[in-house]
Design an enzyme around this catalytic site. Sequence first.
Site, PDB file in Angstrom:
ATOM      1  N   ALA A 129       0.535  -1.397   0.078  1.00  0.00           N
ATOM      2  CA  ALA A 129      -0.365   0.210  -0.229  1.00  0.00           C
ATOM      3  C   ALA A 129       1.229   0.841   0.080  1.00  0.00           C
ATOM      4  O   ALA A 129       1.706   1.439  -0.007  1.00  0.00           O
ATOM      5  CB  ALA A 129      -0.950  -0.005   1.056  1.00  0.00           C
ATOM      6  N   GLU A 154      -0.475  -9.788  -0.324  1.00  0.00           N
ATOM      7  CA  GLU A 154      -1.964 -10.077   0.015  1.00  0.00           C
ATOM      8  C   GLU A 154      -2.303  -9.812  -1.470  1.00  0.00           C
ATOM      9  O   GLU A 154      -3.234 -10.451  -1.627  1.00  0.00           O
ATOM     10  CB  GLU A 154      -2.631  -8.386   0.642  1.00  0.00           C
TER      11      GLU A 154
HETATM   12  N1  DAK Z   1       4.329   3.429  -1.121  1.00  0.00           N
HETATM   13  C1  DAK Z   1       4.923   4.400  -1.078  1.00  0.00           C
HETATM   14  N2  DAK Z   1       6.235   4.398  -2.310  1.00  0.00           N
HETATM   15  C2  DAK Z   1       6.594   3.592  -2.052  1.00  0.00           C
HETATM   16  C3  DAK Z   1       6.618   2.323  -1.813  1.00  0.00           C
HETATM   17  C4  DAK Z   1       5.493   2.295  -0.893  1.00  0.00           C
HETATM   18  N3  DAK Z   1       4.774   0.583  -0.678  1.00  0.00           N
HETATM   19  N4  DAK Z   1       7.770   0.745  -2.008  1.00  0.00           N
HETATM   20  C5  DAK Z   1       8.382   2.227  -2.747  1.00  0.00           C
HETATM   21  N5  DAK Z   1       7.640   3.030  -2.772  1.00  0.00           N
HETATM   22  C6  DAK Z   1       8.351   4.303  -3.337  1.00  0.00           C
HETATM   23  C7  DAK Z   1       9.740   5.186  -3.009  1.00  0.00           C
HETATM   24  O1  DAK Z   1       9.452   6.110  -1.818  1.00  0.00           O
HETATM   25  C8  DAK Z   1      10.540   5.579  -4.050  1.00  0.00           C
HETATM   26  O2  DAK Z   1      10.330   6.946  -4.615  1.00  0.00           O
HETATM   27  P1  DAK Z   1      11.145   8.051  -4.376  1.00  0.00           P
HETATM   28  O3  DAK Z   1      11.673   8.454  -3.450  1.00  0.00           O
HETATM   29  O4  DAK Z   1      12.054   8.155  -5.558  1.00  0.00           O
HETATM   30  O5  DAK Z   1      10.067   8.735  -4.363  1.00  0.00           O
HETATM   31  C9  DAK Z   1      10.270   4.352  -5.277  1.00  0.00           C
HETATM   32  O6  DAK Z   1       9.685   3.477  -5.027  1.00  0.00           O
HETATM   33  C10 DAK Z   1      11.450   3.109  -4.731  1.00  0.00           C
HETATM   34  O7  DAK Z   1      11.395   3.348  -4.197  1.00  0.00           O
HETATM   35  P2  DAK Z   1      13.445   3.316  -2.883  1.00  0.00           P
HETATM   36  O8  DAK Z   1      13.751   3.880  -3.656  1.00  0.00           O
HETATM   37  O9  DAK Z   1      12.860   2.614  -2.415  1.00  0.00           O
HETATM   38  O10 DAK Z   1      13.416   1.332  -4.170  1.00  0.00           O
HETATM   39  P3  DAK Z   1      14.656   0.807  -3.492  1.00  0.00           P
HETATM   40  O11 DAK Z   1      15.513  -0.260  -4.565  1.00  0.00           O
HETATM   41  O12 DAK Z   1      16.025   1.175  -2.754  1.00  0.00           O
HETATM   42  O13 DAK Z   1      13.914  -0.450  -2.059  1.00  0.00           O
HETATM   43  C11 DAK Z   1      12.016  -1.395  -1.641  1.00  0.00           C
HETATM   44  C12 DAK Z   1      12.322  -1.074  -3.013  1.00  0.00           C
HETATM   45  C13 DAK Z   1      10.960  -2.280  -2.019  1.00  0.00           C
HETATM   46  C14 DAK Z   1      12.694  -2.942  -0.626  1.00  0.00           C
HETATM   47  C15 DAK Z   1      11.385  -0.290  -0.289  1.00  0.00           C
HETATM   48  O14 DAK Z   1      10.890   0.402  -1.199  1.00  0.00           O
HETATM   49  C16 DAK Z   1      10.645  -0.294   0.690  1.00  0.00           C
HETATM   50  O15 DAK Z   1      10.978  -1.198   1.278  1.00  0.00           O
HETATM   51  N6  DAK Z   1       9.282  -0.182   0.208  1.00  0.00           N
HETATM   52  C17 DAK Z   1       8.463  -0.899   1.291  1.00  0.00           C
HETATM   53  C18 DAK Z   1       7.879  -2.013   1.262  1.00  0.00           C
HETATM   54  C19 DAK Z   1       6.962  -1.833   1.985  1.00  0.00           C
HETATM   55  O16 DAK Z   1       7.426  -1.615   3.258  1.00  0.00           O
HETATM   56  N7  DAK Z   1       5.499  -2.165   1.844  1.00  0.00           N
HETATM   57  C20 DAK Z   1       4.890  -2.460   2.912  1.00  0.00           C
HETATM   58  C21 DAK Z   1       3.962  -1.305   2.582  1.00  0.00           C
HETATM   59  S1  DAK Z   1       2.097  -1.269   4.068  1.00  0.00           S
HETATM   60  C22 DAK Z   1      -4.733  -1.521   5.167  1.00  0.00           C
HETATM   61  C23 DAK Z   1      -4.770  -2.827   4.244  1.00  0.00           C
HETATM   62  C24 DAK Z   1      -3.293  -2.782   3.843  1.00  0.00           C
HETATM   63  C25 DAK Z   1      -2.233  -2.296   4.103  1.00  0.00           C
HETATM   64  C26 DAK Z   1      -2.768  -1.059   5.142  1.00  0.00           C
HETATM   65  C27 DAK Z   1      -3.645  -1.258   5.951  1.00  0.00           C
HETATM   66  N8  DAK Z   1      -5.940  -1.505   5.850  1.00  0.00           N
HETATM   67  C28 DAK Z   1      -6.758  -2.053   5.795  1.00  0.00           C
HETATM   68  C29 DAK Z   1      -6.139   0.199   6.253  1.00  0.00           C
HETATM   69  C30 DAK Z   1      -0.752  -2.837   4.126  1.00  0.00           C
HETATM   70  C31 DAK Z   1      -0.395  -2.376   4.025  1.00  0.00           C
HETATM   71  C32 DAK Z   1       1.490  -1.960   2.976  1.00  0.00           C
HETATM   72  O17 DAK Z   1       1.165  -2.563   2.614  1.00  0.00           O
END
Ligand code: DAK
Length: 258
Positions: A66, A114
């Site tokens: 997300a 998911e």
């Molecule tokens: N959201 C927003 N932007 C994201 C993103 C994300 N999840 N993942 C990557 N990006 C963006 C980065 O911010 C970056 O943007 P800029 O800084 O260039 O503007 C761009 O994509 C490239 O990413 P990185 O520069 O970080 O690339 P790397 O190769 O260094 O790293 C990575 C790749 C995938 C390891 C890293 O980007 C990362 O850790 N991303 C976050 C992964 C993560 O934590 N995903 C889980 C998100 S939480 C809900 C239901 C579901 C959910 C929540 C609530 N409710 C029912 C209310 C779900 C929650 C989630 O999914």
Amino acid sequence: MQNNVVLYEQKGNMAYVTINRPEALNALNGRVLKSLNSVLDLIRETDEISTVIIKGAGNKAFVAGADIKEMSGMNCMEARAFSKLGQEVFNKIEKLPKAVIAAVNGFALGGGCELAMACDIRIATKKSKFALPELGLGVIPGFAGTQRMPRLVGKGRAKEMMFTSKQVGAEEAYRIGLVNEVVDEENFLNYCDEMAKTIGTRSKAAIAICKSSVNEGMELDIDKAMLHEADLFGLCFSTEDQREGMGAFIEKRKPIFK
Ligand code: DAK
């Protein structure tokens, strides 16, 4: 149909859906979820389609979760609306009367993992990585990850993935049953296409009925599930496809399903 953040194309009985925010690793924001919702409605209403392939744009991510940036600024009501929309979309995929293949090339993290789990079949490339890192963000998987992950890989492995946020590579994902197959990147989309083509030769009605029998039956105890299966087996006999499929066998020819 083309609408920026979600691309959609239909070729014969196959539908291709691409989450198209490569600059944000295809993170799911409100716009993506709304577009995906509309595309799924269109697919559901298109009888001709038997198989859907969902992939991420670019070669780095399926969906990196997300959109954390968008979520971080939400108030309670906005978070609730986002949650409801996400649940609606994911349920729609699970209940879609079509086979849905997640073509996972790269990161499938959080909501991306998911999303892949809401699909019927997951095909990965060797560089794919899966994780549920939400606990590190102070939340829990909210698009049914706490439910679908243990159903796929067992409670112990699911809890380990959630408690540690560890990223699981493609081979491990295959070993624990999270993905159906791991394919070389160069053959990846062809492999998904071939599988979709094979599914496309089956009865569309039977695909839809079989999908409900598996999904709904898995939530019932075995006796009720078997009764449910018998009901659905009976339902097949109200379809033209059953007459055609069995008739074709008896006449020693290939069935022509409409
Ligand atoms: N959201 C927003 N932007 C994201 C993103 C994300 N999840 N993942 C990557 N990006 C963006 C980065 O911010 C970056 O943007 P800029 O800084 O260039 O503007 C761009 O994509 C490239 O990413 P990185 O520069 O970080 O690339 P790397 O190769 O260094 O790293 C990575 C790749 C995938 C390891 C890293 O980007 C990362 O850790 N991303 C976050 C992964 C993560 O934590 N995903 C889980 C998100 S939480 C809900 C239901 C579901 C959910 C929540 C609530 N409710 C029912 C209310 C779900 C929650 C989630 O999914």
